[in-house]
Write a protein that holds these residues in place. Sequence first.
Motif, PDB file in Angstrom:
ATOM      1  N   ILE A 199       0.853  -1.183   0.000  1.00  0.00           N
ATOM      2  CA  ILE A 199       0.000   0.000   0.000  1.00  0.00           C
ATOM      3  C   ILE A 199       0.895   1.242   0.000  1.00  0.00           C
ATOM      4  N   PRO A 200       0.634   2.246  -0.832  1.00  0.00           N
ATOM      5  CA  PRO A 200       1.475   3.450  -0.838  1.00  0.00           C
ATOM      6  C   PRO A 200       1.495   4.117   0.527  1.00  0.00           C
ATOM      7  N   PHE A 201       2.585   4.826   0.812  1.00  0.00           N
ATOM      8  CA  PHE A 201       2.915   5.259   2.171  1.00  0.00           C
ATOM      9  C   PHE A 201       1.808   6.071   2.847  1.00  0.00           C
ATOM     10  N   ILE A 202       1.296   7.096   2.174  1.00  0.00           N
ATOM     11  CA  ILE A 202       0.313   7.975   2.816  1.00  0.00           C
ATOM     12  C   ILE A 202      -0.971   7.206   3.094  1.00  0.00           C
ATOM     13  N   THR A 203      -1.443   6.450   2.125  1.00  0.00           N
ATOM     14  CA  THR A 203      -2.636   5.638   2.323  1.00  0.00           C
ATOM     15  C   THR A 203      -2.401   4.600   3.407  1.00  0.00           C
ATOM     16  N   ARG A 204      -1.232   3.989   3.430  1.00  0.00           N
ATOM     17  CA  ARG A 204      -0.918   2.971   4.436  1.00  0.00           C
ATOM     18  C   ARG A 204      -0.963   3.554   5.841  1.00  0.00           C
ATOM     19  N   THR A 205      -0.410   4.749   6.001  1.00  0.00           N
ATOM     20  CA  THR A 205      -0.422   5.392   7.317  1.00  0.00           C
ATOM     21  C   THR A 205      -1.841   5.716   7.757  1.00  0.00           C
ATOM     22  N   TRP A 206      -2.621   6.292   6.853  1.00  0.00           N
ATOM     23  CA  TRP A 206      -4.009   6.638   7.153  1.00  0.00           C
ATOM     24  C   TRP A 206      -4.832   5.383   7.439  1.00  0.00           C
ATOM     25  N   PHE A 207      -4.648   4.351   6.624  1.00  0.00           N
ATOM     26  CA  PHE A 207      -5.378   3.096   6.778  1.00  0.00           C
ATOM     27  C   PHE A 207      -5.067   2.449   8.132  1.00  0.00           C
ATOM     28  N   ALA A 208      -3.781   2.392   8.494  1.00  0.00           N
ATOM     29  CA  ALA A 208      -3.386   1.779   9.761  1.00  0.00           C
ATOM     30  C   ALA A 208      -3.946   2.553  10.950  1.00  0.00           C
ATOM     31  N   ALA A 209      -3.899   3.880  10.876  1.00  0.00           N
ATOM     32  CA  ALA A 209      -4.417   4.695  11.973  1.00  0.00           C
ATOM     33  C   ALA A 209      -5.924   4.535  12.108  1.00  0.00           C
ATOM     34  N   SER A 210      -6.610   4.326  10.980  1.00  0.00           N
ATOM     35  CA  SER A 210      -8.065   4.169  11.008  1.00  0.00           C
ATOM     36  C   SER A 210      -8.476   2.795  11.532  1.00  0.00           C
ATOM     37  N   ILE A 211      -7.530   1.885  11.674  1.00  0.00           N
ATOM     38  CA  ILE A 211      -7.779   0.612  12.343  1.00  0.00           C
ATOM     39  C   ILE A 211      -7.360   0.695  13.804  1.00  0.00           C
ATOM     40  N   ALA A 212      -6.208   1.300  14.049  1.00  0.00           N
ATOM     41  CA  ALA A 212      -5.664   1.342  15.404  1.00  0.00           C
ATOM     42  C   ALA A 212      -6.527   2.170  16.353  1.00  0.00           C
ATOM     43  N   VAL A 213      -6.939   3.354  15.935  1.00  0.00           N
ATOM     44  CA  VAL A 213      -7.692   4.237  16.836  1.00  0.00           C
ATOM     45  C   VAL A 213      -9.046   3.634  17.214  1.00  0.00           C
ATOM     46  N   PRO A 214      -9.839   3.102  16.268  1.00  0.00           N
ATOM     47  CA  PRO A 214     -11.077   2.440  16.680  1.00  0.00           C
ATOM     48  C   PRO A 214     -10.843   1.247  17.611  1.00  0.00           C
ATOM     49  N   LEU A 215      -9.768   0.483  17.405  1.00  0.00           N
ATOM     50  CA  LEU A 215      -9.476  -0.633  18.285  1.00  0.00           C
ATOM     51  C   LEU A 215      -9.126  -0.151  19.684  1.00  0.00           C
ATOM     52  N   ILE A 216      -8.397   0.951  19.769  1.00  0.00           N
ATOM     53  CA  ILE A 216      -8.068   1.522  21.082  1.00  0.00           C
ATOM     54  C   ILE A 216      -9.343   1.876  21.839  1.00  0.00           C
ATOM     55  N   LEU A 257     -10.179   9.699  12.741  1.00  0.00           N
ATOM     56  CA  LEU A 257      -9.689   8.327  12.667  1.00  0.00           C
ATOM     57  C   LEU A 257     -10.561   7.339  13.428  1.00  0.00           C
ATOM     58  N   PHE A 258     -11.374   7.832  14.359  1.00  0.00           N
ATOM     59  CA  PHE A 258     -12.167   6.942  15.215  1.00  0.00           C
ATOM     60  C   PHE A 258     -13.525   6.647  14.603  1.00  0.00           C
ATOM     61  N   PHE A 259     -13.978   5.397  14.817  1.00  0.00           N
ATOM     62  CA  PHE A 259     -15.324   4.999  14.437  1.00  0.00           C
ATOM     63  C   PHE A 259     -15.790   3.959  15.448  1.00  0.00           C
ATOM     64  N   PRO A 260     -16.952   4.137  16.044  1.00  0.00           N
ATOM     65  CA  PRO A 260     -17.424   3.166  17.044  1.00  0.00           C
ATOM     66  C   PRO A 260     -17.795   1.847  16.386  1.00  0.00           C
ATOM     67  N   ILE A 261     -17.127   0.772  16.789  1.00  0.00           N
ATOM     68  CA  ILE A 261     -17.365  -0.550  16.203  1.00  0.00           C
ATOM     69  C   ILE A 261     -18.332  -1.311  17.092  1.00  0.00           C
ATOM     70  N   THR A 262     -19.533  -1.530  16.596  1.00  0.00           N
ATOM     71  CA  THR A 262     -20.569  -2.284  17.290  1.00  0.00           C
ATOM     72  C   THR A 262     -21.206  -3.239  16.289  1.00  0.00           C
ATOM     73  N   PRO A 263     -22.034  -4.178  16.765  1.00  0.00           N
ATOM     74  CA  PRO A 263     -22.722  -5.056  15.810  1.00  0.00           C
ATOM     75  C   PRO A 263     -23.555  -4.285  14.786  1.00  0.00           C
ATOM     76  N   ASN A 264     -24.033  -3.098  15.158  1.00  0.00           N
ATOM     77  CA  ASN A 264     -24.867  -2.322  14.241  1.00  0.00           C
ATOM     78  C   ASN A 264     -24.059  -1.478  13.269  1.00  0.00           C
ATOM     79  N   THR A 265     -22.820  -1.136  13.643  1.00  0.00           N
ATOM     80  CA  THR A 265     -22.014  -0.227  12.819  1.00  0.00           C
ATOM     81  C   THR A 265     -20.821  -0.919  12.161  1.00  0.00           C
ATOM     82  N   GLY A 266     -20.580  -2.185  12.515  1.00  0.00           N
ATOM     83  CA  GLY A 266     -19.391  -2.872  12.013  1.00  0.00           C
ATOM     84  C   GLY A 266     -19.330  -2.964  10.502  1.00  0.00           C
ATOM     85  N   PHE A 267     -20.470  -3.260   9.867  1.00  0.00           N
ATOM     86  CA  PHE A 267     -20.482  -3.380   8.405  1.00  0.00           C
ATOM     87  C   PHE A 267     -20.200  -2.039   7.742  1.00  0.00           C
ATOM     88  N   LEU A 268     -20.827  -0.985   8.255  1.00  0.00           N
ATOM     89  CA  LEU A 268     -20.590   0.354   7.698  1.00  0.00           C
ATOM     90  C   LEU A 268     -19.123   0.745   7.853  1.00  0.00           C
TER      91      LEU A 268
END
Length: 253
Positions: A11-28, A60-71
């Motif tokens: 994945i290109p660098f800028i997208t990779r950084t954004w993509f990783a942060a958009s996974i890490a912050v919701p998991l936190i 970067l944050f998105f609440p992950i719940t059974p109702n929002t996980g697919f979105l």
Amino acid sequence: MSDIGDWFKSIPFITRTWFAASIAVPLIGKLGLVDFRNLMLVPELVFSRFHLWRPVTATLFFPITPNTGFLYMVNLYFLYHYSTRLETGAFDGKPADYIFMLLFNWICIVIVGMLMNMRLLMIPLIMSVLYVWAQFNKDTIVSFWFGTRFKAHYLPWVILAFNFIIGGSFVNELTGNLVGHLYFFLMFKYPVDLGGRSFLSTPEFLYRFFPNRRGGVSGFGVPPSRPAAQPQAGGGGGGGRYLWGQGNRLGGE
């Protein structure tokens, strides 16, 4: 695991950084390592208590719940897919210009979010990037759910309707589309098609940190030609802002 690692590194660098942060912050937030309420945009706390991180974490944050996980998964895919295409297509070899687009869109979205009391800004920023890609590739035929095919020009509005059906709101998508339109209009449409002055240009300091480079992966879309400008001294990485390269337009696939 090595396959996943190789895919991630591709994945290109800028997208990779954004993509990783958009996974890490919701998991936190999901794991409770940080109270998720501290990751949302709350204007009064930004100004009164100087919670200056909130405009960033709210993007970067998105609440992950059974109702929002697919979105969440759908929009994470949109981030990966269309940001990668932009970074390796219209902005190939021009990381400073791509970062400037993201910063401009992000600032506009934060302002709108504060005015409209929006707590989460992930979807608007992703949609703004998707909108810009669609403008670069407006005649490209794209496929969507259930085998539907149409020109990319309509894609942001189809996704707006789709997310409204599965998520019940269109404010986030509409905000992203309007901000993406503002960037594309000020950067390309107004100065190129309408002969107006150029209101936006990438700051020189970004070229110093992220100089232009040659080569890269063939992507999608061709930026409109900017008005000719005299070369400027010190425009890091090869003179910078007006020397847009040529991408490859996606065919009828």
